[in-house]
Design a protein around this motif. Sequence first.
Motif, PDB file in Angstrom:
ATOM      1  N   LEU A  81      56.256  16.737  69.757  1.00 27.39           N
ATOM      2  CA  LEU A  81      56.016  17.390  68.467  1.00 27.39           C
ATOM      3  C   LEU A  81      54.660  18.080  68.498  1.00 27.39           C
ATOM      4  CD1 LEU A  81      56.887  14.264  66.267  1.00 27.39           C
ATOM      5  CD2 LEU A  81      58.496  15.962  67.173  1.00 27.39           C
ATOM      6  N   LEU A  82      54.617  19.322  68.091  1.00 32.01           N
ATOM      7  CA  LEU A  82      53.333  20.041  68.045  1.00 32.01           C
ATOM      8  C   LEU A  82      52.673  19.816  66.688  1.00 32.01           C
ATOM      9  CD1 LEU A  82      54.328  23.334  69.883  1.00 32.01           C
ATOM     10  CD2 LEU A  82      53.097  21.362  70.784  1.00 32.01           C
ATOM     11  N   PHE A  83      52.416  18.531  66.412  1.00 34.16           N
ATOM     12  CA  PHE A  83      51.824  18.125  65.143  1.00 34.16           C
ATOM     13  C   PHE A  83      50.640  17.190  65.377  1.00 34.16           C
ATOM     14  CE2 PHE A  83      55.855  19.697  63.640  1.00 34.16           C
ATOM     15  CZ  PHE A  83      55.612  20.132  62.342  1.00 34.16           C
ATOM     16  N   GLY A  84      49.863  17.457  66.422  1.00 30.35           N
ATOM     17  CA  GLY A  84      48.716  16.618  66.732  1.00 30.35           C
ATOM     18  C   GLY A  84      47.584  16.777  65.731  1.00 30.35           C
ATOM     19  N   SER A  85      46.477  16.089  65.988  1.00 30.42           N
ATOM     20  CA  SER A  85      45.371  16.051  65.026  1.00 30.42           C
ATOM     21  C   SER A  85      44.732  17.417  64.806  1.00 30.42           C
ATOM     22  CB  SER A  85      44.314  15.057  65.497  1.00 30.42           C
ATOM     23  OG  SER A  85      43.709  15.495  66.709  1.00 30.42           O
ATOM     24  N   LEU A  86      44.935  18.342  65.740  1.00 26.09           N
ATOM     25  CA  LEU A  86      44.408  19.688  65.563  1.00 26.09           C
ATOM     26  C   LEU A  86      44.995  20.354  64.321  1.00 26.09           C
ATOM     27  CD1 LEU A  86      42.495  21.663  66.947  1.00 26.09           C
ATOM     28  CD2 LEU A  86      44.418  22.504  68.289  1.00 26.09           C
ATOM     29  N   LEU A  87      46.236  20.008  64.004  1.00 30.78           N
ATOM     30  CA  LEU A  87      46.880  20.574  62.829  1.00 30.78           C
ATOM     31  C   LEU A  87      46.181  20.131  61.551  1.00 30.78           C
ATOM     32  CD1 LEU A  87      49.284  22.330  61.954  1.00 30.78           C
ATOM     33  CD2 LEU A  87      50.643  20.240  61.771  1.00 30.78           C
TER      34      LEU A  87
ATOM     35  N   TRP B 260      29.091  34.970  75.943  1.00 30.86           N
ATOM     36  CA  TRP B 260      30.036  34.117  76.644  1.00 30.86           C
ATOM     37  C   TRP B 260      31.340  34.049  75.842  1.00 30.86           C
ATOM     38  CZ3 TRP B 260      26.591  29.211  77.851  1.00 30.86           C
ATOM     39  CH2 TRP B 260      25.609  29.581  78.773  1.00 30.86           C
ATOM     40  N   VAL B 261      32.412  33.726  76.545  1.00 35.30           N
ATOM     41  CA  VAL B 261      33.723  33.597  75.912  1.00 35.30           C
ATOM     42  C   VAL B 261      34.150  32.130  75.978  1.00 35.30           C
ATOM     43  CG1 VAL B 261      36.138  34.281  75.984  1.00 35.30           C
ATOM     44  CG2 VAL B 261      34.359  35.944  76.551  1.00 35.30           C
ATOM     45  N   LYS B 262      34.618  31.610  74.869  1.00 37.33           N
ATOM     46  CA  LYS B 262      35.010  30.202  74.769  1.00 37.33           C
ATOM     47  C   LYS B 262      36.511  30.045  74.974  1.00 37.33           C
ATOM     48  CE  LYS B 262      34.523  26.270  71.552  1.00 37.33           C
ATOM     49  NZ  LYS B 262      34.079  25.912  70.175  1.00 37.33           N
ATOM     50  N   ALA B 263      36.901  29.141  75.870  1.00 38.19           N
ATOM     51  CA  ALA B 263      38.311  28.815  76.079  1.00 38.19           C
ATOM     52  C   ALA B 263      38.548  27.403  75.550  1.00 38.19           C
ATOM     53  CB  ALA B 263      38.674  28.893  77.561  1.00 38.19           C
ATOM     54  N   GLU B 264      39.365  27.276  74.517  1.00 37.69           N
ATOM     55  CA  GLU B 264      39.722  25.979  73.969  1.00 37.69           C
ATOM     56  C   GLU B 264      41.202  25.980  73.578  1.00 37.69           C
ATOM     57  OE1 GLU B 264      37.689  25.030  70.350  1.00 37.69           O
ATOM     58  OE2 GLU B 264      37.902  27.052  69.519  1.00 37.69           O
ATOM     59  N   TRP B 265      41.771  24.801  73.467  1.00 34.60           N
ATOM     60  CA  TRP B 265      43.195  24.636  73.145  1.00 34.60           C
ATOM     61  C   TRP B 265      44.095  25.339  74.166  1.00 34.60           C
ATOM     62  CZ3 TRP B 265      43.090  26.434  67.309  1.00 34.60           C
ATOM     63  CH2 TRP B 265      42.087  25.738  66.624  1.00 34.60           C
TER      64      TRP B 265
ATOM     65  N   THR C  62      42.492  18.823  73.030  1.00 29.83           N
ATOM     66  CA  THR C  62      41.139  18.785  72.469  1.00 29.83           C
ATOM     67  C   THR C  62      40.165  17.932  73.285  1.00 29.83           C
ATOM     68  OG1 THR C  62      41.883  17.002  70.995  1.00 29.83           O
ATOM     69  CG2 THR C  62      41.895  19.248  70.108  1.00 29.83           C
ATOM     70  N   TYR C  63      40.664  16.852  73.906  1.00 23.10           N
ATOM     71  CA  TYR C  63      39.791  15.984  74.701  1.00 23.10           C
ATOM     72  C   TYR C  63      40.485  15.608  76.002  1.00 23.10           C
ATOM     73  CZ  TYR C  63      36.558  15.464  70.814  1.00 23.10           C
ATOM     74  OH  TYR C  63      35.642  15.723  69.825  1.00 23.10           O
ATOM     75  N   SER C  64      39.673  15.331  77.023  1.00 19.56           N
ATOM     76  CA  SER C  64      40.205  15.018  78.353  1.00 19.56           C
ATOM     77  C   SER C  64      39.524  13.780  78.922  1.00 19.56           C
ATOM     78  CB  SER C  64      40.004  16.201  79.302  1.00 19.56           C
ATOM     79  OG  SER C  64      40.704  17.341  78.840  1.00 19.56           O
TER      80      SER C  64
ATOM     81  N   ASN D 230      33.852  21.593  61.601  1.00 19.81           N
ATOM     82  CA  ASN D 230      33.329  20.836  62.741  1.00 19.81           C
ATOM     83  C   ASN D 230      32.759  19.499  62.278  1.00 19.81           C
ATOM     84  OD1 ASN D 230      32.623  20.558  65.555  1.00 19.81           O
ATOM     85  ND2 ASN D 230      30.507  20.940  64.955  1.00 19.81           N
ATOM     86  N   CYS D 231      32.067  19.512  61.143  1.00 18.33           N
ATOM     87  CA  CYS D 231      31.526  18.262  60.588  1.00 18.33           C
ATOM     88  C   CYS D 231      32.657  17.351  60.100  1.00 18.33           C
ATOM     89  CB  CYS D 231      30.568  18.572  59.444  1.00 18.33           C
ATOM     90  SG  CYS D 231      29.074  19.446  59.961  1.00 18.33           S
ATOM     91  N   PHE D 232      33.664  17.942  59.501  1.00 22.59           N
ATOM     92  CA  PHE D 232      34.845  17.186  59.071  1.00 22.59           C
ATOM     93  C   PHE D 232      35.505  16.497  60.262  1.00 22.59           C
ATOM     94  CE2 PHE D 232      39.547  17.453  58.693  1.00 22.59           C
ATOM     95  CZ  PHE D 232      39.742  16.516  57.690  1.00 22.59           C
ATOM     96  N   GLU D 233      35.615  17.215  61.367  1.00 23.58           N
ATOM     97  CA  GLU D 233      36.234  16.683  62.585  1.00 23.58           C
ATOM     98  C   GLU D 233      35.490  15.447  63.095  1.00 23.58           C
ATOM     99  OE1 GLU D 233      38.115  16.221  66.362  1.00 23.58           O
ATOM    100  OE2 GLU D 233      38.793  17.380  64.632  1.00 23.58           O
TER     101      GLU D 233
END
Length: 453
Positions: A264-270, A91-96, A23-25, A297-300
């Motif tokens: 573990l694939l249980f990061g904050s994205l989950l 445009w096409v968005k690439a995320e995750w 999610t962030y770099s 998005n606002c919750f995030e």
Amino acid sequence: MPSRAIYRGSRRKLVLAFDIGTTYSGISYSILDPGQVPEIKGVTRFPAQEKTGGACKIPTIIYYDRSGMVRAVGAEAAREGVCEEAADSQWVKAEWFKLHLRSNISEEQLLFGKLPPLPLNKTIVDVFADFYRYLFECSARYIQDSHANGPTLWSSVKQDIDFVLSHPNGWDGKEQNQLRQAAIVAGLVPDDSQKSQDRISFVTEGEASLHFVIQEGVLSSVLEKGEGVLIVDAGGGSIDINSYRQNPKEVRTTFEEIAAPQCLLFGSLLVNLNAKVFLQQFLEKSEFLEDIDHIINCFEKTAKPAFNDEHEPQYIRFGSTRDNDAEHNIRIGQLKLAGSDIAEFFKPSATAIKQSVLDQRSTTHRKITHVVLVGGFSANDWLFHDLLAFLGRTDPTLNLVRPEEHVNKAVSDGAISFYLDHFVRTRISKLTYGTMCRELHGYRCGLRGFFDV
């Protein structure tokens, strides 16, 4: 913190560490001058980035146009008005996209099958290359703008930069080869010759986090005693778990891995995905259901990082004072949710961390006395206090620690420390090779026994 040796090279060198998170770099670097002790610095300004400072990171997002050209990256892809421009221009968005590189798990297992596909005609190497290229450009701009005689400094090192690329625990040769290929395509190194390959190093996010903890001096007295320390790097897509101990008999500061690392694939994205599933049901008959992506998005940005008490109601501001729906707890643009409901969004991640801590303690041959929580997800107070209460019930002698300084930059800063210091000297084997055998008793050729393999 152990003292760092002076740089003994014959000429100035630059080391760049790129941490591409789900999610962030972020970027860290060190300028190595002969005869000087290297320092670790971070890139703290990016194009279109509102927040600057020591903990600065950018969203891991790329927008491509219909021809496959990059149109917006990082904070530029998250600025106001980009969504509308992207929709108008198709445009096409690439995320995750980072999670597409994990080869030993099915897409159905990744985020419950919610992983967005890669843009059409783009491979995972292409997308990583575009993001590496952008990080490199940001690094060049920042160093030239932030250092005395910056352009001259950059010109003196730009042709011979060493790169440290971090990745989750469990990524091995296949994933590293793809990252190396992406670095070549991005122009970080000129080709795939041995000389170019020698300029690229890889480090797991867990081991980089250990180096961050060491350099921050978080547990200096504990580490020197040789007590076991468990590192939990809680990020956006994955949570990396590693256990180490310092070898107190060595004159030089060295560490050994004391349990097999876990990812573990249980990061904050989950947490976001759990919130979205809940809100789709909760707002099913509300006119605001169509705003659910905006609400998430606002919750995030607000309620999620601030959440710390499941006994208090929580509010997500997403609209104006004219937005009301009393039946669904929406007043003057705010959605009210029970704290206990929000806690349920976090619990799968917290449970996974707890189980991993138990697993590490049961398999290691050394006693673990401290658990250190780093990574962007670790900044959440509810998660921290939930783990603290669990450890207190499980073993009162097990201490939970969360460093104060920039825990979301642990990987990129730690990656530079890995390059400079190389504290870890012994690692647990990831795989055991061999075959079952049967011992035949008796004598043959003077031997008391032999193996029939």
